[in-house]
Write a protein that holds these residues in place. Structure first.
Motif, PDB file in Angstrom:
ATOM      1  N   ALA A 241       0.906  -1.554  -0.273  1.00 52.59           N
ATOM      2  CA  ALA A 241       0.074  -0.246   0.225  1.00 52.59           C
ATOM      3  C   ALA A 241       0.491   1.589   0.342  1.00 52.59           C
ATOM      4  N   LYS A 244       2.605   1.729  -3.119  1.00 51.84           N
ATOM      5  CA  LYS A 244       1.721   2.131  -4.490  1.00 51.84           C
ATOM      6  C   LYS A 244       1.322   3.382  -4.083  1.00 51.84           C
ATOM      7  N   ALA A 246      -1.569   3.200  -2.359  1.00 51.13           N
ATOM      8  CA  ALA A 246      -2.945   3.068  -2.597  1.00 51.13           C
ATOM      9  C   ALA A 246      -3.372   2.416  -0.795  1.00 51.13           C
ATOM     10  N   GLU A 250      -7.451  -2.287  -0.690  1.00 52.54           N
ATOM     11  CA  GLU A 250      -7.102  -2.369  -1.924  1.00 52.54           C
ATOM     12  C   GLU A 250      -5.706  -3.983  -1.934  1.00 52.54           C
TER      13      GLU A 250
END
Length: 824
Positions: A241, A244, A246, A250
């Motif tokens: 996470a 990226k 993100a 996710e």
């Protein structure tokens, strides 16, 4: 009651009658009175599986037994309900909300509320278990086994198929009633009471199912959720996470997707279906499956983890070993399968048979690597048997390939991380007499690209059922307890077992080499192996029938009187029986002749037969090397023979994974020489110990030369590599360039001399030769990848010249010079 028909309508009565035109049931207990129902208290039935067919069975069987009707109204305290049954399982539709999937039955909620509100209110809850069909191990049909009762909750289509296939064998069990008042006790907390009652019912149904079909062994049902919550995976999710940028949700979704991509979904019904199918298949493909030394497995103490390590020759390997283990009453192993096998239809079946899938490379996917490492660790630490191939891929040449450190390294590191449960590696040799993929292997070795696995390719394989493939041999080698190996390699390792320590890499490499040797040591020799060894050494692959029988006899004497290892299995058939068997399989053909029949290898079979010679080449390597030395030099004193064998053996040992360490070589040589002397293939002077070949015009001399021819192509490959190195010069060629040049030069030699052995030029074998020279310290690779050497390289080169003719040596030197001059 959403998604099920209204039970008050005439449609239900019609459906029940239609169902029972086909369904036949066995009801337990046999008499309603045995349930011990109290007629003064209301009754409510609970079913586990939320299917209309289950409801229809309940309606019919209560009607037959004279039990209270599920369609009757239910009164519990102030509660007035329209029916007297509910389903414990909730909605499983994709579109269902979380409340629908994980909530409680509205009727169950209302009954608990009524009982809490009125201390005098009570209801008798009767769990009803309905099982469609017998346990998988009692099925004798593939379809019935596939759709028998399992721990996986069936969907609508599967339930319809279960009704059609198992409708004549339905078990209905009415359990003793549970008093709602007794279960709740004095608890006035509604939520806690609901959880308690639901748990009691779930445990009850689980136990009933365990009695009928055995314990739940499904990894997906028991491990995937825990896997994502493991600390190592949570750390990888956080790192993903962050890297990226993100959301963590996710990254967690990707981790869960990876877990589902990897994890097996063991289903006993599928395993049983495989057993039925494979029993049929083996009888069509093979003359039999011979199993040797299985007691090596049964002697392993209960509670220890087992990792089966077979050699990898065919896609059949996956199925064969699991079949053998399962048929002998042990749990079949969970198999590490390449993602190339996760194809439609086949992949899901393999997954349910115990396969878990892995990618060829984890590069660039640290989250995937973390999930796979954790999954493997949990299987190992919990004692699930595992199977994988340390060679990585299938051998195209028939030799044992150099083992890869990948999944073996993960296994060793997992054990170092948690080693409360002992872990034992079990090497397994798989020996075939004809290979299903034989033609495809030849095409790949001749330069054609490998064809990917596909469903259509699998369906096309059915035509193979019309051909004969002889017998298959499965031989279990000497187990290697990992803790004992680590004790020898690194005394005191358990006191500070750090999987990331520097010494672990070398331990993994040593373990891989030792396991490869143990697989080879368990070789089972077949008639086809012996014919291949004897006949491929002859000019034009043709021999007089009598001469071939004598050569086979020499090979059998070596295996019998100078056995390679205690675990190797020799062929007990006579030479005449061996030849007749090879003729029946089409491996050789007989040419009648007035002066005596000739036997030859058909042109289409010669290259394939080389594969089966290579399976057992290591068993004959030492006697063949001695024969090769004497065949070319006629006489050698004992000291010169010892020096030559020792010098060449270092290269052969690493390529063929020979079992003798250098200090054990003299004794092994003495045994081999004694057998050759007894067979009349060499003579030894009593006073000096000098060894001599028979007279050049004798039959024994010709037989000695043929035995030496068995190992000659391997020695030529070594000499070719050394010649290229000397021509290039120290520090002038990279490892990759040398391997490529050797490969191309060997291809050219094969074309010039019409070798019927495509593996002679196989690139991986040249990589192995170079790797062996590096490992022996004869070559050194610098940071730029260039190979350096000193005058020591002339020592193995000089020994190699003792076993090659002057013509071959001259040709190799000339072609090596041309290759260097052209910049190859």
């Amino acid at each position: 009651m959403p998604h099920l028909p209204d039970i008050s309508g005439w449609t239900v009565a019609l459906a029940r009658r239609l169902l029972y035109a086909w369904v036949r049931t066995t009801v337990l207990p046999g008499r309603a009175g045995e349930l011990g129902l109290d007629p003064a208290r209301p009754v409510c039935y609970v079913l586990h599986g939320r299917h209309f067919s289950n409801l229809l069975v309940l309606l019919q069987e209560t009607r037959r037994a004279g039990l209270p009707r599920p369609r009757a109204a239910l009164a519990v305290g102030a509660l007035r309900a329209r029916r007297s049954f509910f389903f414990l399982e909730r909605a499983r539709r994709i579109a269902a909300s979380a409340k629908e999937r994980h909530g409680h039955s509205p009727l169950l909620v209302d009954m608990v509320k009524a009982a809490i509100a009125d201390a005098a209110a009570d209801v008798q809850i009767v769990p009803v278990t309905i099982l469609w069909g017998r346990a998988p191990d009692k099925q004798d049909s593939i379809l019935k086994a596939l759709f028998s009762e399992t721990w996986r909750a069936p969907g609508r289509l599967r339930q319809i198929l279960a009704v059609l296939l198992h409708g004549r064998q339905v078990l209905v069990r009415f359990s003793a009633p549970l008093s709602l008042r007794d279960v709740l006790g004095d608890d006035r907390d509604e939520a806690r009471a609901l959880r308690k009652l639901s748990r009691v019912l779930r445990v009850h149904f689980r136990r009933q199912r365990e009695i009928a079909i055995g314990p739940d062994l499904s990894h997906r049902n028991t491990q995937v959720d825990d896997l994502v919550e493991a600390p190592a995976v949570r750390a990888a999710i956080a790192a993903e996470a962050a890297a990226k940028q993100a959301p963590a949700a996710e990254a967690e979704r990707r981790a869960r997707a990876f877990a589902l991509e990897i994890a097996s979904d063991y289903t006993y019904g599928v395993v049983r279906a495989f057993e039925i199918f494979l029993t049929w298949l083996w009888t069509r493909l093979y003359d039999g499956v011979e199993v040797h030394n299985f007691d090596a497995v049964t002697r392993i103490a209960p509670g220890q983890g087992i990792v089966y390590l077979p050699c990898h020759r065919s896609h059949v390997d996956y199925l064969l070993l699991s079949y053998v283990v399962f048929r002998r009453g042990l749990t079949p192993p969970h198999i590490a399968a390449g993602e190339n096998l996760d194809i439609p239809v086949v992949g899901p079946l393999l997954r349910r048979g115990g396969a878990f899938f892995l990618r060829r490379s984890f590069k660039g996917e640290p989250l995937y690597a973390a999930v796979f490492h954790e999954y493997l660790h949990r299987m190992i630490s919990r004692g699930f048997p595992i199977e994988y191939f340390i060679e990585g891929g299938r051998s195209r040449s028939g030799r044992m390939l150099a083992p890869k450190a990948g999944i073996l390294g993960m296994t060793v590191r997992s054990f170092l991380r948690e080693h409360a449960r002992p872990l034992v590696f079990v090497p397994v040799y798989l020996g075939y007499e004809k290979l299903i993929e034989g033609r495809a292997f030849l095409e790949e070795m001749q330069g054609k690209p490998k064809q990917g696995e596909s469903l259509w390719g699998l369906l096309g394989a059915w035509r193979l059922l019309k051909r004969e493939f002889g017998k298959v041999h499965v031989n279990f080698g000497e187990p290697l307890p990992l803790a004992e190996f680590l004790d020898r390699h690194r005394p005191g390792w358990a006191e500070a077992a750090d999987p990331r320590a520097d010494w672990v890499r070398e331990a993994i490499r040593s373990a891989a080499e030792e396991l490869a040797k143990r697989i080879n040591a368990a070789a089972a020799v077949t008639p086809i192996n012996l014919v291949a060894v004897a006949l491929l050494a002859t000019p034009k692959h043709t021999a007089d029938a009598h001469a071939l029988a004598r050569q086979i006899g020499h090979c059998q004497a070596i295996l019998r009187d100078a056995p390679y290892s205690p675990g190797a299995v020799p062929c007990a058939s006579s030479a005449a029986e061996i030849v007749a068997y090879a003729e029946r399989l089409g491996v050789v053909e007989r040419l009648p002749h007035p002066l005596g029949d000739l036997l030859r290898v058909p042109a289409s079979e010669a290259a394939l037969l080389a594969y089966f010679r290579n399976n057992v080449l290591h068993l004959f390597a030492l006697p063949a090397l001695i024969a090769c030395l004497l065949g070319h030099n006629r006489r050698l004193d004992a000291r010169r023979m010892d020096e030559a064998v020792a010098g060449i053996y270092g290269l052969l040992r690493a390529e063929l994974f020979l079992r003798w360490p250098p200090e054990a070589l003299p004794d092994a040589m003495a045994t081999a020489i004694a057998v050759l002397e007894t067979r009349g293939l060499l003579r030894r002077a009593e006073d000096s110990g000098r060894l001599a070949a028979p007279e050049p015009n004798s039959q024994e001399f010709a037989e000695l030369r043929l035995l030496g021819e068995t190992i000659r192509p391997t020695l030529e490959r070594h000499f070719l590599t050394l010649a290229l190195l000397q021509r290039h010069g120290s520090g002038r060629v990279t490892r990759r360039a040398l391997e490529e040049a050797g490969h191309l030069l060997a291809q050219r030699l094969a074309l010039l001399y019409e070798f019927n052995a495509p593996e002679f030029s196989e690139k991986t074998l040249f990589a192995g030769v170079v790797g062996n020279l590096v490992e022996a310290g004869i070559l050194r690779e610098d940071e730029a990848g260039l190979l350096h050497f000193d005058e020591r390289i002339t020592v193995p080169a000089a020994h190699a010249e003792l076993v090659l003719s002057a013509e071959v040596r001259q040709t190799i030197r000339r072609m090596a010079g041309e290759t260097v001059a052209s910049g190859g």
